[in-house]
Scaffold this motif. Structure first.
Motif, PDB file in Angstrom:
ATOM      1  N   TRP A 137     -23.732 -46.455   5.627  1.00  0.00           N
ATOM      2  CA  TRP A 137     -23.741 -44.994   5.549  1.00  0.00           C
ATOM      3  C   TRP A 137     -24.717 -44.431   6.563  1.00  0.00           C
ATOM      4  CZ3 TRP A 137     -27.917 -42.031   3.494  1.00  0.00           C
ATOM      5  CH2 TRP A 137     -28.895 -42.747   2.794  1.00  0.00           C
ATOM      6  N   LEU A 138     -24.249 -43.406   7.264  1.00  0.00           N
ATOM      7  CA  LEU A 138     -24.992 -42.785   8.354  1.00  0.00           C
ATOM      8  C   LEU A 138     -25.090 -41.291   8.130  1.00  0.00           C
ATOM      9  CD1 LEU A 138     -23.188 -45.274   9.526  1.00  0.00           C
ATOM     10  CD2 LEU A 138     -23.726 -44.301  11.756  1.00  0.00           C
ATOM     11  N   PHE A 169     -22.690 -44.617  -5.898  1.00  0.00           N
ATOM     12  CA  PHE A 169     -23.389 -43.741  -6.834  1.00  0.00           C
ATOM     13  C   PHE A 169     -24.903 -43.936  -6.705  1.00  0.00           C
ATOM     14  CE2 PHE A 169     -25.365 -42.754 -10.907  1.00  0.00           C
ATOM     15  CZ  PHE A 169     -24.807 -41.532 -11.235  1.00  0.00           C
ATOM     16  N   ASP A 170     -25.348 -45.180  -6.575  1.00  0.00           N
ATOM     17  CA  ASP A 170     -26.777 -45.447  -6.436  1.00  0.00           C
ATOM     18  C   ASP A 170     -27.344 -44.800  -5.178  1.00  0.00           C
ATOM     19  OD1 ASP A 170     -26.778 -46.986  -8.771  1.00  0.00           O
ATOM     20  OD2 ASP A 170     -26.257 -48.807  -7.678  1.00  0.00           O
ATOM     21  N   VAL A 171     -26.579 -44.820  -4.093  1.00  0.00           N
ATOM     22  CA  VAL A 171     -27.018 -44.183  -2.852  1.00  0.00           C
ATOM     23  C   VAL A 171     -27.160 -42.677  -3.052  1.00  0.00           C
ATOM     24  CG1 VAL A 171     -26.331 -43.620  -0.485  1.00  0.00           C
ATOM     25  CG2 VAL A 171     -26.075 -45.956  -1.336  1.00  0.00           C
ATOM     26  N   ASP A 176     -30.750 -38.323  -3.161  1.00  0.00           N
ATOM     27  CA  ASP A 176     -30.577 -36.909  -3.482  1.00  0.00           C
ATOM     28  C   ASP A 176     -29.570 -36.228  -2.570  1.00  0.00           C
ATOM     29  OD1 ASP A 176     -30.958 -34.517  -4.815  1.00  0.00           O
ATOM     30  OD2 ASP A 176     -32.640 -33.908  -3.547  1.00  0.00           O
ATOM     31  N   TRP A 177     -28.374 -36.802  -2.480  1.00  0.00           N
ATOM     32  CA  TRP A 177     -27.340 -36.194  -1.665  1.00  0.00           C
ATOM     33  C   TRP A 177     -26.999 -34.790  -2.158  1.00  0.00           C
ATOM     34  CZ3 TRP A 177     -22.908 -39.299   0.893  1.00  0.00           C
ATOM     35  CH2 TRP A 177     -23.447 -40.369   1.616  1.00  0.00           C
ATOM     36  N   GLY A 179     -28.940 -32.574  -3.243  1.00  0.00           N
ATOM     37  CA  GLY A 179     -29.931 -31.597  -2.810  1.00  0.00           C
ATOM     38  C   GLY A 179     -30.069 -31.472  -1.309  1.00  0.00           C
ATOM     39  N   GLY A 180     -29.569 -32.454  -0.555  1.00  0.00           N
ATOM     40  CA  GLY A 180     -29.777 -32.389   0.891  1.00  0.00           C
ATOM     41  C   GLY A 180     -28.774 -33.157   1.702  1.00  0.00           C
ATOM     42  N   MET A 181     -27.524 -33.140   1.290  1.00  0.00           N
ATOM     43  CA  MET A 181     -26.499 -33.870   2.028  1.00  0.00           C
ATOM     44  C   MET A 181     -26.154 -33.149   3.325  1.00  0.00           C
ATOM     45  SD  MET A 181     -22.667 -34.900   0.766  1.00  0.00           S
ATOM     46  CE  MET A 181     -21.467 -35.619   1.886  1.00  0.00           C
ATOM     47  N   PRO A 182     -26.077 -33.886   4.446  1.00  0.00           N
ATOM     48  CA  PRO A 182     -25.710 -33.236   5.709  1.00  0.00           C
ATOM     49  C   PRO A 182     -24.217 -32.949   5.750  1.00  0.00           C
ATOM     50  CG  PRO A 182     -25.887 -35.578   6.036  1.00  0.00           C
ATOM     51  CD  PRO A 182     -26.329 -35.324   4.609  1.00  0.00           C
TER      52      PRO A 182
END
Length: 221
Positions: A137-138, A169-171, A176-177, A179-182
């Protein structure tokens, strides 16, 4: 009154309070309990099953392994960033090598044809990997834009072994995807592949034909 208006009116006039989300049990998508060795084994087995390559290196010798890989693959022009430590270390190590280092921090319009026609490989860091699916994941940045991993025929990704997690799910939870996923999070599970109506699988049609993951281990591990 339209059907839409009727539905909205009924929702507004509910007498038993607002709707609430049901309780959810996420146990099925987490809590695998794998050891670091099991995570690494699962990741490698799955990503190599779809034509990905994995090379094990240490944090001290990975740039030597990179130089040898580029030589073995016949790479003459390598696109990479500048600011990330992976890119900075690679640039220092390859300064005297017979590989042209291609800057990617340019407006796409100024080198669109160049990146499609004349770049042999792209080098990126990754944020981590997922053992359950064999995925990297990038989170692309201006320094390492998403096209760096999606356009060149060879994608070289540098992964630290201790950043492999059990499940997607753990990632999402750990980083905190929510709250701050690009806007451009990427999941990569092998080189580009597609299948036609006869289910004949072809690689490299819409992206890299090859994916090589340099898995970095601490010295002595």
């Amino acid at each position: 009154m339209s059907a839409r208006d009727t539905i909205l009116r009924r929702l507004r006039e509910r007498t038993d309070g607002p709707l609430s989300a049901p309780e959810s049990d996420f146990a099925v998508v987490t809590h695998r309990g794998w050891s670091a060795e099991e995570r690494l084994e699962r990741f490698e087995r799955l990503i190599t099953s779809v034509h990905g390559e994995v090379l094990h290196v240490t944090r001290d010798d990975w740039t030597q392994a990179l130089a040898q890989l580029l030589s073995d693959k016949g790479v003459n022009r390598l696109a990479l960033g500048r600011e990330h430590p992976v890119a900075a270390e690679a640039r220092a190590a390859l300064a005297d090598a017979e590989v042209e280092l291609v800057d990617v921090d340019r407006a796409i319009e100024s080198w669109q044809r160049e990146q499609f026609d004349r770049v042999d490989a792209g080098l990126t860091s990754v944020r981590g990997a997922i053992a359950e699916t064999g995925s990297l994941w990038l989170w692309p940045t201006p320094d390492e834009p998403r096209r760096l991993s999606l356009v060149p025929p060879l994608h070289v990704a540098v992964l630290d072994a201790d950043t492999i997690e059990d499940t997607f799910f753990d990632v999402v939870e750990a980083h905190d995807w929510a709250g701050g996923m690009p806007t451009n999070a990427l999941l990569i599970s092998g080189p580009s592949k597609t299948a036609d109506i006869e289910q004949t699988l072809a690689y490299g049609v819409h992206g890299p034909r090859e994916l090589v993951v340099l898995v970095r281990h601490p010295k002595g591990a």
